[in-house]
Design an enzyme around this catalytic site. Structure first.
Site, PDB file in Angstrom:
ATOM      1  N   ASP A   1      -9.281   3.894  -1.827  1.00 33.90           N
ATOM      2  CA  ASP A   1     -10.190   4.217  -0.728  1.00 33.90           C
ATOM      3  C   ASP A   1     -11.523   4.777  -1.190  1.00 33.90           C
ATOM      4  O   ASP A   1     -11.755   5.987  -1.186  1.00 33.90           O
ATOM      5  CB  ASP A   1      -9.500   5.187   0.227  1.00 33.90           C
TER       6      ASP A   1
ATOM      7  N   GLU B   1       2.664   5.140  -3.833  1.00 34.97           N
ATOM      8  CA  GLU B   1       2.678   6.184  -4.898  1.00 34.97           C
ATOM      9  C   GLU B   1       3.987   6.930  -4.970  1.00 34.97           C
ATOM     10  O   GLU B   1       4.367   7.284  -6.104  1.00 34.97           O
ATOM     11  CB  GLU B   1       1.506   7.158  -4.668  1.00 34.97           C
TER      12      GLU B   1
ATOM     13  N   ASP C   1       0.864  -1.182   0.000  1.00 34.22           N
ATOM     14  CA  ASP C   1       0.000   0.000   0.000  1.00 34.22           C
ATOM     15  C   ASP C   1       0.904   1.236   0.000  1.00 34.22           C
ATOM     16  O   ASP C   1       2.123   1.117   0.141  1.00 34.22           O
ATOM     17  CB  ASP C   1      -0.860  -0.057   1.282  1.00 34.22           C
TER      18      ASP C   1
END
Ligand SMILES: *[C@@H]1O[C@H](CO)[C@@H](O)[C@H](O)[C@H]1NC(C)=O
Length: 977
Positions: free
Chosen positions: A631, A557, A554
């Site tokens: 999300d 980015e 996760d």
């Protein structure tokens, strides 16, 4: 997961991070627009849009890019030359080396670089240690094949002054027509122009120039004119840029690269994920119902993202396809820097009478990247499948996952103790609800130190594993790229001592904030980082994990809570001294890749297909694992939006995709949760997930009748696992999407080009239309062709192109079977997919109008790489009206492990054949004749029980062959005559 909410920060005790997040105490759920740039706030985007506007408004504009005719050479399928960019009034030029390479696949690749930077002949400001070249390594990460040069490509003998023509592609039917002054290219197929470069003259490569420091004006003297006022260029964002209090020092000055790409006669363009937008991309230059902002690709942790928006999300695939009746073409813009794409449509300039199948609309796009070389692949189709195949050859096909990975995953932030995990596991069993994987979010760690367990809440991971293993279930734990900056943590010590962290602009380890507080980031562009990363996953290093532990990546980015736009400063430095600016959109993929490699090598001799989920991705990430859409919210609108997003992932080459079932933020109503499971059963990646502030919502929680209905949806997924697995196999060998939109399956049906709320599963003919509206008791499904479509559950027939209404009370999943297919299933309910390994198969033969059907089945061990050595079964089933027989034909190859695998599978049989749309002449028939290859003489032709059920009203006739006892891996025939 996730971005921090105020309460979660409170919960984790690091709320000091951010006063800005205090506003989140307000209940309104809204993306923080002010945290993310608009095109106007992104200097290079603004400059290029302004450039385009100037050109559009000018009547006598000539693009300053000319291909120097004398420089052109053509050798071995590649054209090379130099483009001269005229700068300033004195006719001064900048040299830009060009290549146009023609590939065997029929793809053309165009690259453009800048000679001065290429030679390192520039001066960086601020004593920067950054590389001087334009970034040219995106292909190193994204491209894995398909680069074989065409042997047939040749310069055309026809000559026209100022133009170079190259014939290439299959049978030389493609042409690239390169116009020298100004430079432009037209790509033709079958004599028609499909794609045009620089047709509108927006091409722009911002060349290097030194910053001219203006002397401070003396007291009383008049302010000298800004350079911009002299040249007409807006210099204000050339040298540094500040956004949200962060200043980007831009040591190389302006360096953007942009080009207009037009698709004449194409009304629809798709792709360029990830956006929560329509599948058929909208116009972005304002006007009724259009966006005012370009689509943006700059991987970011966008908190509570909004729908119907061109805003960037977590991943980027700069690949677009244009579609019209009878033709699909594509462009792959290989650039890893921040990128913006404008889309406009205009009435076609062509004579409407000569249009034929072409649309009366042209689509024009404008691609703008902040840095890097220009590197574009042009794919001429002509079918959507051709596009998937050629793009897949370049960037790789979907990795064949383990079987469990396509079953159901149960996640939440967080299962708080090992006891909690075991309790959830027991309750699934108690309610007889199948699931394969339970997930642990960040709280399992000891203080957000990855590769550790919280000693209080997870004292005994081994015991937890043991219980999961009883049903052959798996565990996924999260591992993020931020490494906690703390004492007595060997991981951070090694990261620093080995020099493997991302550096700041001064060359020191970059420190920022994320879940653990102060953190460093592993730089996976560095091969030494991958080597080190592998050591951390060994079972004796990451204690408490075993062969059944898999990984979730996760925040890659990367998400940096105190960084510009919640990510890293662009002037940070990566391996090879490339600026973060150049590689940003690749960052997530490099981390995911390191994890994949690490999972391969946890224990010597143990070779299992890795499973790693990623949030951030780039072109090529499909080779590594699965993605999810981040999300989302527990709202009906987010359920609806998940379908086009997942379809778009599929046609963009990364089909192993899903959305958080139930919605990440907020508490879904029981109805929404139920409908979401019914939709999630058609996501290639199927995981329930929830935010830490939400109430528990495992399938057994809502109670009757919801729990039973959700269980039915889960069972449907498990029943159809053979069909899903076969679809994954197809994706892994041809690049075809796992779930497919209408246009992909029916490329000639122009009424269906915008349909994005129903999906076909692989090549199975299964067509699902999930219910995504509250209180709905029916759906309207669109049928594109004149085949009969049968309700999956009761065989109600729907025929005729157009919309049909299907009743859909809460317990009903609208799912049809298109006539002409054979669908493999496994009907015995089990608690996990691994327990189905030796179960028999059911074949559902769905006859088409003419009474024929066919389908395929792929089966391997679902776990190892033995399939690469032939350890698989691949069959084609065919029902032929003329011979009145159903046959099973081998379409697999053979390898060293084929025979052994077939032996292992010899007892796995087909236990039932259902024929839907059975011919009326079968009425009264009670047996059929079955023959199997290699069977003993006495058993060569055996009679098997057959029952026929007549049509009733709209419900089609159907028939059942009871237990033909044929091996699924063998050749056999069932004779219905
Ligand atoms: C991951 O990266 C390494 C190094 O570039 C490369 O050798 C490997 O093939 C990559 N793995 C995948 C699955 O793409």
């Amino acid at each position: 997961m996730h971005s921090p909410t105020a309460s979660s920060l409170r919960w984790t005790g690091v709320f000091l991070l951010f006063t800005a997040f205090c506003s989140l105490f307000t209940p309104a759920v809204m993306v923080k627009h002010e945290n993310f740039k608009t095109c106007d706030q992104s200097g290079f985007c603004k400059r290029n849009r302004a450039y385009a506007d100037t050109i559009t408004q000018s009547s006598h504009w000539k693009s300053p890019y000319d291909l120097d005719s004398k420089s052109i050479t053509f050798e071995n399928g590649q054209l090379s030359g130099t483009i001269l960019k005229t700068v300033g009034k004195a006719g001064e030029t900048v040299r830009l080396p060009l290549t146009v390479t023609f590939l065997e696949s029929g793809t053309a690749r165009v690259t453009l670089d800048e000679e001065k930077r290429q030679k390192g002949d520039i001066v960086l400001r601020h004593d920067s240690k950054a590389r001087k070249e334009r970034y040219n390594e995106a292909s190193k990460w994204a491209i894995v094949g398909g680069l074989k040069i065409s042997s047939g490509a040749a310069l055309s003998r026809e000559t026209e002054a100022g133009t170079t023509k190259v014939h290439y592609g299959p049978a030389g039917k493609y042409e690239a027509i390169i116009h020298h002054s100004p430079f432009s290219i037209k790509f033709k197929r079958d004599g028609e122009t499909q794609i045009k470069f620089n047709d509108r003259g927006f091409m722009n490569m911002e060349h290097w120039r030194p910053k001219i420091e203006k002397p401070e004006p003396k007291e009383g003297e008049e302010q000298p004119l800004e350079t911009a006022e002299v040249t007409g260029e807006d210099e204000s964002t050339w040298w540094d840029e500040t956004f949200g209090g962060n200043t980007d020092t831009k040591p190389r000055g302006p360096e953007s690269v942009a080009l207009d790409i037009s698709f004449p006669g194409y009304e629809h363009v798709y792709g360029i994920p990830e956006h929560a937008s329509k599948m058929s991309l909208k116009e972005t230059r304002g006007g009724d119902g259009n966006y005012n902002e370009p689509y943006r690709l700059y991987n970011a942790d966008v908190f509570e993202y909004e729908l119907d928006s061109p805003m960037t999300l977590y991943g980027a695939i700069p690949f677009m396809q244009a579609h019209r009746k009878g033709s699909t073409v594509g462009v792959f813009w290989l650039n890893a820097a921040e990128t913006w794409i404008d889309v406009v449509k205009s009435k076609s300039g062509s004579n409407p009478l000569s249009l034929g199948v072409k649309s009366a609309v042209d689509t024009q796009t404008h691609w703008i990247s902040e840095s890097g070389i220009l590197d574009i692949f042009v794919l001429l189709g002509p079918t959507p499948k051709d596009i998937s195949q050629t793009y897949g050859e370049l960037t790789g096909f979907t990795a064949m996952p383990q079987q469990f990975a396509i079953a159901y995953h149960q996640c939440r932030w967080n299962y708080v103790t090992d006891q909690d995990v075991m309790d959830v596991d027991r309750r699934f069993d108690k309610h007889k609800i199948p699931y394969d994987v339970i997930w642990l979010d960040i709280e399992y760690t000891d203080g957000k130190k990855y590769f550790t367990w919280d000693p209080l809440t997870f004292p005994d991971p081994k015991k937890m594993h043991k219980q999961l293993q009883k049903r052959e279930r798996k565990l996924v734990t999260i591992i993020d790229p931020h490494i906690k900056n703390t004492d007595k943590y060997n991981v951070v010590d090694e990261l620093k001592s080995k020099g493997l962290a991302v550096k700041n602009k001064d060359g020191n380890d970059y420190e920022g904030w994320c879940w653990p507080g102060s953190s460093y980031w592993v730089d996976c562009f560095n091969p030494a980082s991958i080597t080190w990363w592998k050591t951390l996953f060994k079972y004796d290093s990451f204690k408490g994990t075993g062969p059944n532990t898999f990984i979730w990546n996760d925040m890659n980015e990367p998400s940096v809570f105190n960084g510009p736009e919640t990510t890293m400063p662009k002037d940070n430095l990566h391996y090879g001294n490339w600026e973060h600016r150049d590689v940003h959109n690749l960052n997530g993929m490099t981390f995911h890749n390191a994890t994949y490699d690490a999972l391969l090598e946890r224990k010597k001799g143990e070779v299992r297909r890795p499973f790693a989920l990623t949030r951030s991705f780039f072109a090529g990430s499909q080779r590594i694992g699965a993605m999810w859409t981040g999300d989302n919210l527990a709202e009906w609108s987010h359920l609806a939006a998940s379908i086009p997003m997942i379809l778009n992932q599929g046609i963009s080459g990364f089909p192993f995709a899903g959305a958080d079932v139930g919605g990440f933020f907020g508490n879904p109503s029981k109805e929404l949760l139920t409908r979401w499971y019914q939709a999630g059963a058609f996501y290639p990646f199927f995981r329930g997930h929830a935010h830490i502030d939400t109430r528990r919502r495992e399938p057994y929680i809502p109670g009757s009748p919801y729990t039973e209905i959700i269980t039915q949806a889960l069972r449907l997924r498990y029943q159809l696992l053979p069909a899903w697995y076969t679809a994954f196999h197809e994706a892994s060998t041809t690049g075809a999407p796992i779930v497919r939109p209408n246009f992909y399956v029916h490329p000639g049906d122009d009424k269906g080009f915008e349909i994005e709320d129903q999906l076909y599963i692989g090549s199975t003919g299964l067509l699902a239309k999930p219910v995504v509206a509250e209180g709905a008791d029916s759906v309207s499904i669109y049928i594109a062709d004149d085949q009969p479509y049968y309700d999956y559950f009761d065989y109600t027939t729907y025929s005729g192109a157009g919309h049909h209404t299907i009743k859909a009370p809460l317990e009903k999943i609208p799912l049809l079977m298109q006539g002409g297919h054979i669908i493999p299933r496994r009907d015995r309910p089990r608690r996990s997919s691994s327990l189905m390994k030796w179960d028999p198969f059911t074949l559902v033969v769905v006859l088409d109008k003419a009474g024929n059907a066919e389908g395929t089945l792929y089966v391997d061990d679902g776990e190892t790489f033995d399939f690469e050595q032939g350890a698989y079964i691949h069959r084609r089933f065919q029902f032929d009206r003329a011979t009145k027989a159903l046959t099973s034909i081998n379409i697999g190859g053979t390898g060293a492990k084929t025979a052994a695998w077939h032996k292992t599978m010899s007892k796995v049989r087909v236990e039932k054949v259902v024929i839907v749309g059975a011919p009326g002449e079968w009425k009264g028939k009670t047996e059929v004749v079955v023959s199997e290859e290699g069977a003993k003489e006495s058993a060569r032709k055996k009679k098997v029980e057959f029952t026929f059920h007549s049509a009733q009203g709209k419900k089609a006739a159907w028939a059942v062959v009871r237990d033909p006892k044929v091996a699924v891996g063998k050749g056999w025939k069932i004779d219905f005559s």
